[in-house]
Design a protein around this motif. Structure first.
Motif, PDB file in Angstrom:
ATOM      1  N   THR A  48      20.781 -51.238 -35.745  1.00 25.58           N
ATOM      2  CA  THR A  48      21.339 -52.447 -35.113  1.00 25.58           C
ATOM      3  C   THR A  48      21.355 -53.600 -36.109  1.00 25.58           C
ATOM      4  O   THR A  48      22.362 -54.306 -36.246  1.00 25.58           O
ATOM      5  N   LEU A  49      20.242 -53.784 -36.805  1.00 28.32           N
ATOM      6  CA  LEU A  49      20.178 -54.880 -37.794  1.00 28.32           C
ATOM      7  C   LEU A  49      21.203 -54.674 -38.906  1.00 28.32           C
ATOM      8  O   LEU A  49      21.791 -55.638 -39.396  1.00 28.32           O
ATOM      9  N   ARG A  50      21.429 -53.435 -39.291  1.00 27.97           N
ATOM     10  CA  ARG A  50      22.410 -53.161 -40.329  1.00 27.97           C
ATOM     11  C   ARG A  50      23.805 -53.571 -39.866  1.00 27.97           C
ATOM     12  O   ARG A  50      24.566 -54.194 -40.609  1.00 27.97           O
ATOM     13  N   ARG A  51      24.133 -53.279 -38.615  1.00 31.38           N
ATOM     14  CA  ARG A  51      25.455 -53.678 -38.125  1.00 31.38           C
ATOM     15  C   ARG A  51      25.561 -55.194 -38.001  1.00 31.38           C
ATOM     16  O   ARG A  51      26.610 -55.788 -38.213  1.00 31.38           O
ATOM     17  N   MET A  52      24.447 -55.848 -37.648  1.00 26.90           N
ATOM     18  CA  MET A  52      24.449 -57.318 -37.620  1.00 26.90           C
ATOM     19  C   MET A  52      24.675 -57.871 -39.024  1.00 26.90           C
ATOM     20  O   MET A  52      25.460 -58.802 -39.223  1.00 26.90           O
ATOM     21  N   ALA A  53      23.969 -57.295 -39.999  1.00 27.82           N
ATOM     22  CA  ALA A  53      24.110 -57.770 -41.378  1.00 27.82           C
ATOM     23  C   ALA A  53      25.541 -57.544 -41.871  1.00 27.82           C
ATOM     24  O   ALA A  53      26.104 -58.382 -42.574  1.00 27.82           O
ATOM     25  N   HIS A  54      26.148 -56.422 -41.465  1.00 26.35           N
ATOM     26  CA  HIS A  54      27.537 -56.162 -41.822  1.00 26.35           C
ATOM     27  C   HIS A  54      28.454 -57.225 -41.227  1.00 26.35           C
ATOM     28  O   HIS A  54      29.356 -57.719 -41.896  1.00 26.35           O
ATOM     29  N   GLU A  55      28.234 -57.540 -39.960  1.00 27.58           N
ATOM     30  CA  GLU A  55      29.088 -58.547 -39.306  1.00 27.58           C
ATOM     31  C   GLU A  55      29.001 -59.861 -40.071  1.00 27.58           C
ATOM     32  O   GLU A  55      30.020 -60.478 -40.391  1.00 27.58           O
ATOM     33  N   SER A  56      27.768 -60.257 -40.372  1.00 26.56           N
ATOM     34  CA  SER A  56      27.567 -61.533 -41.051  1.00 26.56           C
ATOM     35  C   SER A  56      28.141 -61.505 -42.462  1.00 26.56           C
ATOM     36  O   SER A  56      28.858 -62.417 -42.884  1.00 26.56           O
ATOM     37  N   GLU A  57      27.848 -60.426 -43.181  1.00 24.79           N
ATOM     38  CA  GLU A  57      28.304 -60.312 -44.564  1.00 24.79           C
ATOM     39  C   GLU A  57      29.834 -60.310 -44.631  1.00 24.79           C
ATOM     40  O   GLU A  57      30.418 -60.950 -45.518  1.00 24.79           O
ATOM     41  N   SER A  58      30.484 -59.641 -43.699  1.00 24.36           N
ATOM     42  CA  SER A  58      31.946 -59.607 -43.764  1.00 24.36           C
ATOM     43  C   SER A  58      32.517 -60.968 -43.397  1.00 24.36           C
ATOM     44  O   SER A  58      33.520 -61.398 -43.947  1.00 24.36           O
ATOM     45  N   ALA A  59      31.852 -61.684 -42.481  1.00 22.51           N
ATOM     46  CA  ALA A  59      32.315 -63.039 -42.143  1.00 22.51           C
ATOM     47  C   ALA A  59      32.281 -63.921 -43.386  1.00 22.51           C
ATOM     48  O   ALA A  59      33.214 -64.677 -43.660  1.00 22.51           O
ATOM     49  N   HIS A  60      31.208 -63.787 -44.163  1.00 22.59           N
ATOM     50  CA  HIS A  60      31.085 -64.624 -45.350  1.00 22.59           C
ATOM     51  C   HIS A  60      32.091 -64.212 -46.431  1.00 22.59           C
ATOM     52  O   HIS A  60      32.720 -65.049 -47.044  1.00 22.59           O
ATOM     53  N   ARG A  61      32.232 -62.894 -46.623  1.00 20.85           N
ATOM     54  CA  ARG A  61      33.146 -62.450 -47.678  1.00 20.85           C
ATOM     55  C   ARG A  61      34.594 -62.757 -47.336  1.00 20.85           C
ATOM     56  O   ARG A  61      35.421 -62.949 -48.218  1.00 20.85           O
ATOM     57  N   LEU A  62      34.901 -62.777 -46.037  1.00 19.75           N
ATOM     58  CA  LEU A  62      36.272 -63.104 -45.640  1.00 19.75           C
ATOM     59  C   LEU A  62      36.456 -64.610 -45.574  1.00 19.75           C
ATOM     60  O   LEU A  62      37.504 -65.104 -45.180  1.00 19.75           O
TER      61      LEU A  62
END
Lengths: 226, 226
Positions: free
Chosen positions: A189-203
Motif C-alpha cells: 500500500t505504501l509503495r502505491r502511495m509513494a508511486h502516486e506522489s512521485e508521479s505527481a511530482h515528476r509530472l
C-alpha cells in the motif's frame, strides 16, 4: 464462553462462526450439553487469524484452510508451516514450457543464488518470479532484480525481528504467518502511495517535497513534522 | 493483420481476443469487409497490456476495463490515468465506523504527511493502510510504518527512473501502469522468498549465509558470486 459471547468478543457474526466450524477453519468447542458448546481463548485467537488472512491478506478460504491445517498439525516443523503459508499466499503460476520460460527461471534462480538464499526447489515463488521476469522482457521493460532482492532482504530481516520466533509454537506460527501477510500488505500500500506522489511530482503537478531529513534541519519549520 | 495473425503474434487465442473485443477491453479493428477486420500494432500492444494486468497483476477484468478506459480517454491527464490504475490495483476496503478506525486513518495520514507525500483525499490507499494498521493493533503486533514508508519511497523513485514518463502519451501511461503492477509483483515475490530463507536460518535449519558484500571480500571464493 458460549458462541454468543465468542461472537460479541470477536466481532464475527454467529452465522459466520458456524460456517467456519463447518468448513474446519475453526476447531470445534467442547460439547457441554446436547445443544451447547463451550469456546475459549484459542477460538478467539483463531478467529482473529482467519479474519486477518481473509480481510487484509485477501486469501481465498481454501488457502486459509491450508494455513490453519498446517498451524494445527503439531508434527510439522514451524518452518514447514510457514512454507505452507508462504505458498498459499502467492498465486498459482503455470509454467509456459519453452526456452524463454527456462531462461527466465534460470535468471530467477541466479538472483536467489546471488543473495545466498535458501529456497526449496518446489517453492512456487520461483515460478512466480520467472513469470514476472518473462512478462517484463516481453514488454521490453528493464528491471534490476538484484536491487529489489537487496531491499527484500532488508525488509524480511526487519520483519523477522518483530516476530517472536521463540514464543510457544502456536503463537510463533501465527505471528510468522500474520507478519508475512500484514507487513506485506502495508508495504505494498505504501509503495502505491509513494508511486502516486512521485508521479505527481515528476509530472509537475505539485512541487517536490523536501526529504524528511532535510526538513528536520530546516530553519522555518515550526510545526510538527509527523 | 487479420485476427489469426494477431492471435499468432500475441499468443492469445482467437476466442479470447473476440471476448476482449466484446467486453471493450480491446478496441475494434478497421472493418475492411463485411466479415473481415484489420488489426495493427496498437492491438498487439493492448493485448500485451491486458495479459500482463491479468496474468501477472491478477487484476479482475472489471479493473482492467477501468484502466483501459482511462488509457483511451485522451482528455484525462496522465497522472489521473495512473491514479485510476493505482486505485484499480488495490482492494476495496470498507471503513469500520468507530473511534478505532478514525485513529487508524489518522495514523495513516500522519505517516503520509511525515513523508511529505501528495496523496488525494479520495485515494483508497488511505483506507487500505488504515485497515492494515487496525488489524495489526488488534493482534497486538508492532509495526514501524515510517521505516516501510522510507523503503517505499526509495522503491518508487527507482521504479520511476525506469519509466519513460516523457514518451508519447499512450506508451508513457502503459509503462507507468505496467511498472506499478509488475515491479510490485517482483518485489512481493522476492520478499516472500527472503522471508522463507530468513526463517530457515533463524530456525536453525541451515547456516546463515554470508552477506554478498562479505562474500565478495572473502579469500576462498573462486566461483562467480552471482
Amino acid at each position: 464462553m458460549r458462541i454468543s459471547e465468542l461472537s460479541a468478543r470477536s466481532g464475527v457474526a454467529i452465522a459466520t462462526i458456524k460456517y467456519y466450524l463447518r468448513e474446519g477453519l475453526l476447531h470445534q468447542g467442547e460439547q457441554v450439553a446436547a445443544t451447547r458448546a463451550e469456546y475459549d481463548d484459542s477460538h478467539l485467537r483463531r478467529l482473529r487469524l482467519i479474519r486477518a488472512l481473509l480481510e487484509v491478506g485477501r486469501l481465498p478460504v481454501a488457502a486459509i484452510k491450508q494455513v490453519v491445517e498446517a498451524v494445527e498439525d503439531e508434527t510439522l516443523p514451524i518452518h514447514q508451516v510457514l512454507g505452507t503459508a508462504h505458498y498459499a499466499l502467492g498465486p498459482t503460476v503455470e509454467p509456459e514450457p519453452g526456452e524463454a520460460w527456462d531462461a527466465a527461471l534460470a535468471e530467477a534462480d541466479r538472483v536467489v543464488a546471488g543473495q545466498g538464499w535458501t529456497i526449496t526447489p518446489q517453492a512456487p515463488t520461483r515460478a512466480e518470479l520467472a513469470q514476472t521476469l518473462l512478462t517484463l522482457r516481453r514488454l521490453g521493460m528493464s528491471v534490476d532484480l538484484t536491487r529489489y532482492a537487496e531491499t527484500a532482504r532488508r525488509i524480511a530481516r526487519d520483519d523477522m525481528d518483530k516476530i517472536p520466533i521463540d514464543a510457544p509454537r502456536e503463537s510463533a506460527v501465527e505471528a510468522l504467518v500474520l507478519g508475512t501477510v500484514l507487513y506485506g500488505r502495508a508495504l505494498d500500500t505504501l509503495r502505491r502511495m509513494a508511486h502516486e506522489s512521485e508521479s505527481a511530482h515528476r509530472l509537475g503537478l505539485v512541487p517536490a517535497p523536501e526529504a524528511p531529513e532535510a526538513r528536520a534541519t530546516g530553519t522555518d519549520q515550526s510545526g510538527p513534522t509527523g
